[in-house]
Design a protein around this motif. Structure first.
Motif, PDB file in Angstrom:
ATOM      1  N   GLY A  28       1.024  -3.051  -6.425  1.00  0.00           N
ATOM      2  CA  GLY A  28       0.619  -4.423  -6.570  1.00  0.00           C
ATOM      3  C   GLY A  28      -0.711  -4.501  -7.096  1.00  0.00           C
ATOM      4  O   GLY A  28      -1.440  -5.737  -7.541  1.00  0.00           O
ATOM      5  N   SER A  36      -4.616 -14.596  -8.985  1.00  0.00           N
ATOM      6  CA  SER A  36      -3.911 -14.303  -7.860  1.00  0.00           C
ATOM      7  C   SER A  36      -3.127 -12.744  -8.028  1.00  0.00           C
ATOM      8  O   SER A  36      -2.894 -12.465  -9.326  1.00  0.00           O
ATOM      9  N   ARG A  87      -0.325 -10.424  -5.838  1.00  0.00           N
ATOM     10  CA  ARG A  87       0.428  -9.882  -4.558  1.00  0.00           C
ATOM     11  C   ARG A  87       0.764  -8.434  -4.310  1.00  0.00           C
ATOM     12  O   ARG A  87       1.253  -7.596  -5.236  1.00  0.00           O
ATOM     13  N   SER A 127       2.133  -5.394  -2.131  1.00  0.00           N
ATOM     14  CA  SER A 127       3.441  -5.034  -1.466  1.00  0.00           C
ATOM     15  C   SER A 127       3.210  -3.631  -0.708  1.00  0.00           C
ATOM     16  O   SER A 127       2.375  -2.749  -1.087  1.00  0.00           O
ATOM     17  N   TRP A 167      -3.087  -5.504   7.170  1.00  0.00           N
ATOM     18  CA  TRP A 167      -3.829  -4.952   5.681  1.00  0.00           C
ATOM     19  C   TRP A 167      -5.301  -4.871   6.168  1.00  0.00           C
ATOM     20  O   TRP A 167      -5.798  -5.871   6.901  1.00  0.00           O
ATOM     21  N   PHE A 211      -5.299 -16.095   1.405  1.00  0.00           N
ATOM     22  CA  PHE A 211      -4.523 -14.949   1.551  1.00  0.00           C
ATOM     23  C   PHE A 211      -3.286 -15.510   2.375  1.00  0.00           C
ATOM     24  O   PHE A 211      -3.438 -16.160   3.653  1.00  0.00           O
ATOM     25  N   THR A 212      -2.236 -14.745   2.124  1.00  0.00           N
ATOM     26  CA  THR A 212      -0.977 -15.193   3.116  1.00  0.00           C
ATOM     27  C   THR A 212      -0.076 -13.850   3.079  1.00  0.00           C
ATOM     28  O   THR A 212       0.096 -13.102   2.288  1.00  0.00           O
ATOM     29  N   SER A 269       3.219 -12.049   4.706  1.00  0.00           N
ATOM     30  CA  SER A 269       4.485 -12.104   5.191  1.00  0.00           C
ATOM     31  C   SER A 269       5.305 -10.771   5.241  1.00  0.00           C
ATOM     32  O   SER A 269       4.785  -9.571   4.882  1.00  0.00           O
ATOM     33  N   TYR A 314       3.985  -8.036   2.525  1.00  0.00           N
ATOM     34  CA  TYR A 314       3.505  -8.623   1.345  1.00  0.00           C
ATOM     35  C   TYR A 314       1.952  -9.079   1.934  1.00  0.00           C
ATOM     36  O   TYR A 314       1.756  -9.753   2.883  1.00  0.00           O
ATOM     37  N   LEU A 315       1.167  -9.126   0.852  1.00  0.00           N
ATOM     38  CA  LEU A 315      -0.217  -9.965   0.940  1.00  0.00           C
ATOM     39  C   LEU A 315      -0.479 -10.644  -0.486  1.00  0.00           C
ATOM     40  O   LEU A 315      -0.646 -10.028  -1.489  1.00  0.00           O
ATOM     41  N   GLN A 316      -0.171 -12.018  -0.398  1.00  0.00           N
ATOM     42  CA  GLN A 316      -0.273 -12.845  -1.553  1.00  0.00           C
ATOM     43  C   GLN A 316      -1.763 -13.328  -1.448  1.00  0.00           C
ATOM     44  O   GLN A 316      -2.341 -13.847  -0.504  1.00  0.00           O
ATOM     45  N   ASN A 342      -4.536 -15.377  -3.416  1.00  0.00           N
ATOM     46  CA  ASN A 342      -4.921 -16.509  -4.242  1.00  0.00           C
ATOM     47  C   ASN A 342      -6.206 -16.651  -4.548  1.00  0.00           C
ATOM     48  O   ASN A 342      -7.245 -16.341  -3.451  1.00  0.00           O
TER      49      ASN A 342
END
Length: 125
Positions: free
Chosen positions: A8, A17, A19, A21, A36, A68-69, A71, A80-82, A84
């Motif tokens: 990703g 942004s 994301r 994985s 992460w 960052f988020t 999940s 995942y690391l979203q 933004n």
């Protein structure tokens, strides 16, 4: 043995942004705490985010909090690391890591047992 594969990463402009994985091998992924980290050229590898095995608790470095988020989907053995509102200072190689022992010190590299090979994130200004 646990294998972690990140994906990703890429080149984006500031404000965009991405994301990331990270998919893990093994049948006990749901028992791992995951993290992460990132490493920029000439710098130490630093903590970015972590998530407990159940996904109920997440932790973030101050530098990414609110942008960052992290999940996880235990059915897919994936975290995942979203990311933004990316900034040039977010550019680094991003690594995911697995903690099989349930350490409380989620921000310490030494607490993680397995690491992925990393994925490059480049942010242009």
């Amino acid at each position: 043995q646990v294998q972690l594969v990140e994906s990703g990463g890429g080149l984006v402009q500031a404000g965009a942004s991405l994301r990331l994985s990270c998919t893990a091998s093994g049948r006990t992924f749901s028992s791992y705490n995951m993290g992460w980290f990132r490493q920029a050229p000439g710098k130490e590898r630093e903590f970015v985010a972590a998530i407990r095995r159940s996904g109920g608790s997440t932790y973030y470095a101050d530098s990414v909090k609110g942008r960052f988020t992290m999940s996880r989907d235990n059915a897919k053995n994936t975290v995942y690391l979203q990311m933004n509102s990316l900034k040039p200072e977010d550019a680094a190689v991003y690594y995911c890591a697995a903690d099989l022992h349930g350490s409380l010190w989620y921000y310490l590299r030494a607490e993680y047992d397995y690491w992925g090979q990393g994925t490059q994130v480049t942010v242009s200004s």
